[in-house]
Design a protein around this motif. Sequence first.
Motif, short mmCIF file in Angstrom:
data_model
loop_
_atom_site.label_atom_id
_atom_site.label_comp_id
_atom_site.label_asym_id
_atom_site.label_seq_id
_atom_site.Cartn_x
_atom_site.Cartn_y
_atom_site.Cartn_z
N VAL A 1 21.84 -9.01 -21.21
CA VAL A 1 21.13 -7.95 -21.94
C VAL A 1 22.14 -6.88 -22.39
O VAL A 1 23.03 -6.49 -21.62
CB VAL A 1 20.05 -7.31 -21.05
N THR A 2 21.98 -6.40 -23.62
CA THR A 2 22.87 -5.36 -24.12
C THR A 2 22.53 -4.02 -23.48
O THR A 2 21.39 -3.56 -23.54
CB THR A 2 22.73 -5.24 -25.65
N GLU A 3 23.54 -3.41 -22.87
CA GLU A 3 23.34 -2.11 -22.22
C GLU A 3 24.45 -1.15 -22.62
O GLU A 3 25.59 -1.58 -22.85
CB GLU A 3 23.33 -2.25 -20.70
N ARG A 4 24.10 0.14 -22.69
CA ARG A 4 25.13 1.14 -22.99
C ARG A 4 25.99 1.38 -21.77
O ARG A 4 25.50 1.43 -20.64
CB ARG A 4 24.50 2.46 -23.44
N LEU A 5 27.29 1.50 -21.98
CA LEU A 5 28.22 1.79 -20.90
C LEU A 5 28.01 3.24 -20.45
O LEU A 5 28.10 4.17 -21.26
CB LEU A 5 29.66 1.59 -21.40
N ILE A 6 27.73 3.42 -19.17
CA ILE A 6 27.51 4.76 -18.63
C ILE A 6 28.76 5.22 -17.87
O ILE A 6 29.18 4.57 -16.91
CB ILE A 6 26.30 4.78 -17.67
N VAL A 7 29.35 6.31 -18.32
CA VAL A 7 30.50 6.90 -17.63
C VAL A 7 30.28 8.40 -17.53
O VAL A 7 29.42 8.97 -18.22
CB VAL A 7 31.82 6.61 -18.38
N ASP A 8 31.06 9.04 -16.68
CA ASP A 8 30.97 10.48 -16.51
C ASP A 8 31.73 11.16 -17.65
O ASP A 8 32.96 11.09 -17.72
CB ASP A 8 31.56 10.87 -15.15
N THR A 9 31.02 11.81 -18.56
CA THR A 9 31.66 12.49 -19.69
C THR A 9 31.65 14.00 -19.53
O THR A 9 31.87 14.74 -20.49
CB THR A 9 30.95 12.11 -21.02
N ASP A 10 31.39 14.46 -18.30
CA ASP A 10 31.44 15.90 -18.01
C ASP A 10 32.82 16.23 -17.45
O ASP A 10 33.17 15.77 -16.35
CB ASP A 10 30.35 16.25 -17.00
N PRO A 11 33.63 17.04 -18.17
CA PRO A 11 34.98 17.37 -17.67
C PRO A 11 34.98 18.01 -16.29
O PRO A 11 36.00 18.01 -15.61
CB PRO A 11 35.50 18.35 -18.72
N ARG A 12 33.84 18.54 -15.87
CA ARG A 12 33.77 19.15 -14.53
C ARG A 12 33.46 18.10 -13.46
O ARG A 12 33.51 18.40 -12.27
CB ARG A 12 32.68 20.22 -14.52
N GLY A 13 33.11 16.90 -13.88
CA GLY A 13 32.70 15.87 -12.93
C GLY A 13 33.87 15.28 -12.16
O GLY A 13 34.99 15.21 -12.66
N GLU A 14 33.59 14.83 -10.94
CA GLU A 14 34.63 14.26 -10.09
C GLU A 14 35.19 12.97 -10.67
O GLU A 14 36.36 12.65 -10.52
CB GLU A 14 34.05 13.99 -8.69
N ASN A 15 34.35 12.21 -11.37
CA ASN A 15 34.77 10.94 -11.95
C ASN A 15 34.84 11.00 -13.47
O ASN A 15 34.60 10.00 -14.14
CB ASN A 15 33.79 9.84 -11.51
N PHE A 16 35.17 12.19 -13.96
CA PHE A 16 35.25 12.38 -15.41
C PHE A 16 36.17 11.33 -16.05
O PHE A 16 37.29 11.13 -15.62
CB PHE A 16 35.77 13.78 -15.71
N VAL B 1 43.53 -5.06 -17.57
CA VAL B 1 42.30 -5.27 -16.80
C VAL B 1 41.35 -4.11 -17.08
O VAL B 1 41.67 -2.96 -16.78
CB VAL B 1 42.59 -5.39 -15.29
N ASP B 2 40.23 -4.40 -17.67
CA ASP B 2 39.25 -3.38 -18.04
C ASP B 2 38.23 -3.24 -16.90
O ASP B 2 37.20 -3.91 -16.89
CB ASP B 2 38.55 -3.78 -19.34
N TYR B 3 38.55 -2.36 -15.95
CA TYR B 3 37.67 -2.19 -14.80
C TYR B 3 36.38 -1.47 -15.18
O TYR B 3 35.41 -1.50 -14.43
CB TYR B 3 38.39 -1.40 -13.71
N LEU B 4 36.37 -0.83 -16.33
CA LEU B 4 35.22 -0.01 -16.69
C LEU B 4 34.13 -0.80 -17.41
O LEU B 4 32.94 -0.59 -17.19
CB LEU B 4 35.68 1.14 -17.59
N CYS B 5 34.54 -1.73 -18.27
CA CYS B 5 33.55 -2.41 -19.13
C CYS B 5 33.44 -3.90 -18.79
O CYS B 5 32.49 -4.33 -18.15
CB CYS B 5 33.93 -2.22 -20.59
N THR B 6 34.41 -4.69 -19.19
CA THR B 6 34.30 -6.13 -18.99
C THR B 6 34.67 -6.56 -17.58
O THR B 6 34.32 -7.65 -17.15
CB THR B 6 35.21 -6.89 -19.97
N ASP B 7 35.43 -5.70 -16.85
CA ASP B 7 35.90 -6.03 -15.50
C ASP B 7 36.73 -7.31 -15.53
O ASP B 7 36.63 -8.14 -14.61
CB ASP B 7 34.73 -6.16 -14.53
N ASP B 8 37.48 -7.48 -16.59
CA ASP B 8 38.25 -8.71 -16.78
C ASP B 8 39.48 -8.38 -17.62
O ASP B 8 39.60 -7.29 -18.19
CB ASP B 8 37.37 -9.74 -17.51
N TYR B 9 40.40 -9.35 -17.69
CA TYR B 9 41.58 -9.19 -18.54
C TYR B 9 41.12 -9.15 -20.00
O TYR B 9 40.45 -10.08 -20.46
CB TYR B 9 42.50 -10.37 -18.28
N THR B 10 41.48 -8.08 -20.70
CA THR B 10 40.80 -7.77 -21.97
C THR B 10 41.76 -7.33 -23.06
O THR B 10 42.83 -6.76 -22.79
CB THR B 10 39.78 -6.62 -21.70
#
Length: 232
Positions: free
Chosen positions: A98-113, A138-147
């Motif tokens: 299923v197509t899903e939007r990649l969710i990441v922390d885009t708040d510069p104040r966030g711990e995992n920004f 290695v794309d640990y954020l999106c594909t989690d594979d060699y990319t």
Amino acid sequence: MSTESLTLDAGLETVLELVESVVGEAFGLADRISSATADVFDRQPTVRRTDLGGVIELVKPALEDQGSSIQGAGFVAAIDALADAQWWLEWFMLSNGVTERLIVDTDPRGENFYDYAALPWYDVPQRTGRRHITGPYVDYLCTDDYTLTFTVPVVVRDRFVGVAGADVRVFTFEKAVLPCLRATHRKVAIVNDQGRIVLSNSARHVGGTLLRTPAPAYRIEDLPLSLVELSA
């Protein structure tokens, strides 16, 4: 890299056709996303996240096509380009089919920004105004594979507003190209503009390493890629 030109034969011509097919698919999608997004910024004095709904309409068919090489794609906004988000990724990937939007922390104040400003897939198109291939990595954020990540700048009236791009797994690229690359019986590699090996038929030159020795090369069309003859 050497300025000496590599001489093509029928086997290498076939390799080039396969490379151009996979790379053309990725850059083709990135170009369509870039064009659609640029239209939004060109029409509206103020652009918000909800104005980027056209991106998924372009990405979803490519992701869910079982014959596609695309594993992720979308638009990444320039800092402060949007009125309601300083940083933003309108990026999608497949999750359990299923197509899903990649969710990441885009708040510069966030711990995992997720500070993407200095990453090559964003930084190089911004600085050069040209399309770029990042990887293999290695794309640990999106594909989690060699990319491989293919990105193009999105520019509206000389204003950089972000990058559009697409991900292709290295495995997919290898599956399409490596059999013909091996059949050439010549030691050759496909190298990106930074001299990093994308694919080779030499065990001494694995994907992801930098090619430091000058070698005869052939520029692949107008792509940021070259075909390079290896010494061994």
